[in-house]
Design a protein around this motif. Structure first.
Motif, short mmCIF file in Angstrom:
data_model
loop_
_atom_site.label_atom_id
_atom_site.label_comp_id
_atom_site.label_asym_id
_atom_site.label_seq_id
_atom_site.Cartn_x
_atom_site.Cartn_y
_atom_site.Cartn_z
N GLY A 1 0.82 -1.22 0.00
CA GLY A 1 0.00 0.00 0.00
C GLY A 1 0.84 1.26 0.00
O GLY A 1 0.56 2.22 -0.73
N MET A 2 1.89 1.29 0.81
CA MET A 2 2.76 2.47 0.89
C MET A 2 3.54 2.66 -0.40
O MET A 2 3.73 3.80 -0.87
CB MET A 2 3.71 2.33 2.07
N ARG A 3 3.98 1.59 -1.00
CA ARG A 3 4.74 1.71 -2.25
C ARG A 3 3.87 2.31 -3.35
O ARG A 3 4.31 3.21 -4.09
CB ARG A 3 5.25 0.32 -2.65
N SER B 1 2.33 7.21 -6.61
CA SER B 1 1.31 8.20 -6.98
C SER B 1 1.68 9.60 -6.50
O SER B 1 1.50 10.59 -7.22
CB SER B 1 -0.04 7.78 -6.40
N THR B 2 2.22 9.69 -5.30
CA THR B 2 2.58 11.00 -4.74
C THR B 2 3.73 11.64 -5.50
O THR B 2 3.77 12.86 -5.68
CB THR B 2 2.96 10.85 -3.25
N LEU B 3 4.67 10.84 -5.95
CA LEU B 3 5.84 11.37 -6.66
C LEU B 3 5.47 12.02 -7.99
O LEU B 3 6.28 12.78 -8.56
CB LEU B 3 6.86 10.25 -6.91
N TRP C 1 9.91 14.91 3.80
CA TRP C 1 8.94 15.97 4.14
C TRP C 1 7.88 16.19 3.08
O TRP C 1 6.82 16.76 3.39
CB TRP C 1 9.68 17.27 4.42
N TYR C 2 8.13 15.82 1.85
CA TYR C 2 7.14 16.05 0.80
C TYR C 2 6.48 14.76 0.34
O TYR C 2 5.25 14.69 0.26
CB TYR C 2 7.81 16.74 -0.40
N ALA C 3 7.28 13.75 0.04
CA ALA C 3 6.72 12.51 -0.52
C ALA C 3 6.19 11.58 0.56
O ALA C 3 5.00 11.25 0.58
CB ALA C 3 7.78 11.81 -1.36
N THR C 4 7.06 11.16 1.47
CA THR C 4 6.67 10.16 2.46
C THR C 4 5.57 10.66 3.38
O THR C 4 4.62 9.93 3.69
CB THR C 4 7.89 9.75 3.30
N ARG C 5 5.66 11.91 3.82
CA ARG C 5 4.67 12.43 4.77
C ARG C 5 3.27 12.43 4.16
O ARG C 5 2.30 12.11 4.84
CB ARG C 5 5.06 13.85 5.20
#
Length: 331
Positions: free
Chosen positions: A215-217, A222-224, A245-249
């Protein structure tokens, strides 16, 4: 504030509905459940006192009082912490049995759930950040681990590490030989409990970490592709800053919501796992209650599980509304 008021109202109504259903279930059961309960109690050598008879009548709705009177009496007993008396452990109160089993499940399943969440989010974020590289090769293996049933994985681990290698014990939450009188709050007992809980904890982590990774991958990938990631990279920010701070959070927000649901079901425990390892938690207690038709204990366990799930989801909703302004904006 409107968001929080709506969530509080929703959970108050849900809590009322859950407790009301818990009150009605024994009264909707087919057959004469009260007679079955009394017969089992007498066969076990129990004595039916007037107070016990009143409690049994209240539990199964056989009292001369109206259903509404029984309903309000049930609420009154809940506020007093009275969940009735167990049949299989007569005359032990249900609250006492749940209180003795709850710490085992909270400690084992709770810690294992937190560890699997942290590992899954960390590994999934890294795999998504390094998509298309060798780091992505862990995804098929993690997906396979997620599809493996708890009980099957538990039996394999027992066969390898307990039976063949004799590294871990096969069953139990602590050594009955060293502590025949029961649990003791000593360092030796804690070491025994940790030793017995290691293999069940490994089972939970291995069987659940794959879902968090996958799920996180996917959320990371998608976030990137979002514009704010492109803008952050164009500004020349450090790769580590963009990653954390931008992608993972932002990618972790859906996982955080799912973690709240998983945390709520911690009290239910890994029922099959506790049965396989004969671990003295809530899951084992519930299975025994169902097998022995211990209605009061079943009702108490179901109620505690329901309340815990609601409480965990309520807390995570409040936290989610605080960390994600979009949730408050969509009220």
């Amino acid at each position: 504030m409107k968001y929080y008021l709506r969530r509080i109202t929703f959970y108050v109504i849900t809590l009322w509905a859950a407790i009301s259903l818990n009150f009605l279930i024994p009264r909707l059961m087919p057959g004469d459940a009260r007679t079955i309960f009394v017969d089992k109690l007498l066969r076990k050598g129990g004595e039916i006192t007037p107070a016990m008879e009143k409690s049994i009548d209240l539990l199964f709705g056989a009292s001369d009082a109206s259903i509404w009177q029984q309903y309000f009496e049930y609420w009154g007993k809940l506020f007093q912490g009275d969940l009735g008396v167990s049949l299989t452990k007569f005359p032990a109160p249900v609250t006492e049995l749940i209180g003795s089993a709850l710490p085992w499940t909270l400690t084992l399943v709770g810690l294992a759930t937190i560890i699997s969440f942290i590992l899954g989010v960390g590994i999934g974020a890294f795999a998504g950040w390094k998509r298309g590289t060798a780091a992505d090769g862990i995804i098929p293996g993690m997906t396979l681990m997620q599809s493996v049933p708890y009980f099957w994985l538990a039996l394999i681990l027992i066969s390898v590490f307990s039976v063949n290698l004799a590294i871990f014990p096969i069953i139990g939450g602590y050594s009955l030989r060293d502590f025949p009188a029961g649990p003791e709050m000593t360092w030796e007992f804690m070491k025994s409990a940790i030793y017995h809980g290691t293999l069940p904890a490994i089972t939970i982590v291995l069987a659940s970490v794959g879902g968090w990774v996958l799920g996180m991958r996917n959320m990371m990938v998608s976030t990137l592709s979002e514009d704010y990631i492109t803008t952050a990279e164009a500004k020349g920010l450090k790769r580590s800053r963009v990653f954390f701070w931008y992608a993972t959070r932002n990618a972790a927000l859906p996982s955080l919501a799912g973690f709240g649901i998983s945390l709520g079901f911690v009290v239910a425990g890994s029922i099959v796992m506790e049965q396989v390892f004969t671990y003295p938690g809530i899951g084992k207690l519930m299975i025994n209650a169902v097998q022995d038709k211990d209605f009061a204990l079943m009702q108490g366990v179901f109620l505690v599980i329901t309340l815990t799930v609601l409480a965990a989801n309520f807390i995570m909703d409040l936290i989610y509304g605080f960390i994600d302004p979009r949730a408050r904006a969509n009220v």
